[in-house]
Structure formats: C-alpha cells, structure tokens
Design a protein around this motif. Structure first.
Motif, PDB file in Angstrom:
ATOM      1  N   GLY A  55      -7.334  19.221 -55.697  1.00 42.26           N
ATOM      2  CA  GLY A  55      -7.011  20.379 -56.336  1.00 42.26           C
ATOM      3  C   GLY A  55      -7.429  21.658 -55.467  1.00 42.26           C
ATOM      4  N   GLY A  56      -7.800  21.388 -54.276  1.00 45.14           N
ATOM      5  CA  GLY A  56      -8.304  22.410 -53.368  1.00 45.14           C
ATOM      6  C   GLY A  56      -7.317  23.511 -52.854  1.00 45.14           C
ATOM      7  N   SER A  57      -5.979  23.132 -52.730  1.00 43.94           N
ATOM      8  CA  SER A  57      -4.784  23.770 -52.400  1.00 43.94           C
ATOM      9  C   SER A  57      -3.635  23.674 -53.523  1.00 43.94           C
ATOM     10  N   THR A  58      -3.218  25.047 -53.690  1.00 43.89           N
ATOM     11  CA  THR A  58      -2.054  25.112 -54.575  1.00 43.89           C
ATOM     12  C   THR A  58      -0.885  25.757 -53.749  1.00 43.89           C
ATOM     13  N   TYR A  59       0.181  25.511 -54.626  1.00 37.18           N
ATOM     14  CA  TYR A  59       1.459  26.074 -53.867  1.00 37.18           C
ATOM     15  C   TYR A  59       2.515  26.676 -54.645  1.00 37.18           C
ATOM     16  N   TYR A  60       2.974  27.663 -54.614  1.00 40.37           N
ATOM     17  CA  TYR A  60       3.992  28.246 -55.793  1.00 40.37           C
ATOM     18  C   TYR A  60       5.205  29.078 -55.148  1.00 40.37           C
ATOM     19  N   ALA A  61       6.416  28.674 -55.785  1.00 39.19           N
ATOM     20  CA  ALA A  61       7.736  29.269 -55.482  1.00 39.19           C
ATOM     21  C   ALA A  61       7.435  30.864 -55.726  1.00 39.19           C
TER      22      ALA A  61
END
Length: 122
Positions: A55-61
C-alpha cells in the motif's frame, strides 16, 4: 494461481459515487501488487489505478486522478476502488488484477477477475 472476485458495481447518476471491492484467494502469500482496469463498449481496456503490495505506492490514470482512490488491506487480501464524482465516460466493465511489482501497465498484471459493470448516466 490467484483468484480475484469483484463486487460493488452498479448504476449511478453523474456526480454520484460507487465503491468496488476485490477479494483475492489462492496464492495470496506472495507480494502481489493490485490494480483496477476498465473497458468501455467499443474501447480498449485501460489502466485505472494500482497499488503496491504494502500500500506504500499508488498509481492513477490522469482521467481519474482526484476522483478515484485505491486502497487495500494486505492482511485480508482485499482491494477497494472508491469512485467519486462519476462521469458518464467512466461507464465500463471494471476488472481487478494482480501482478508481482505491477504498476500502471496492463502487461504487468498476470491474474484478472471476471469484471463488474459500472454505468453512469447523465
């Protein structure tokens, strides 16, 4: 083998919210990154959001930044996609996916759920 089961899709008016859930089972002892991808009618499947194994990194369009939020419970092997301020162009089948060290590319995901329909009316 990892099995993924999505839930929470449905129909909503523009501006509304939905929360998708994805439960993972099988070989969940690995450090799987999780993601959500979608495919609208007549369109190619596209990346929506991803989250690292801890859960330390998130990515989004770019199209969903500021409106969608991905989160996970790594102990319960569940990932969620909170979708706010929905637009008609968000209408699609949403797929949960898993992959080791996966990020924002479809090719990085090895396992896929069956998908759940999200319909946003204007």
């Amino acid at each position: 083998q990892v099995h993924l089961a999505e839930s929470g899709g449905g129909s909503v008016q523009a501006g509304g919210s939905l929360r998708l859930s994805c439960a993972a089972s099988g070989r969940t002892n690995n450090n799987w990154s999780m993601g959500w991808l979608r495919q609208g009618a007549g369109k190619e499947r596209e990346f929506v959001a991803g989250i690292s194994w801890n859960g330390g990194s998130t990515y989004y369009a770019d199209s969903v930044k500021g409106r969608f939020t991905i989160s996970r419970d790594k102990f319960d092997h569940t990932v969620w996609l909170q979708m706010d301020s929905l637009k008609p162009e968000d209408t699609a089948i949403y797929y949960c996916a898993a992959g080791i060290l996966a990020g924002n590319r479809q090719s990085e995901y090895d396992y896929w759920g069956q998908g759940t329909q999200v319909t946003v009316s204007s």
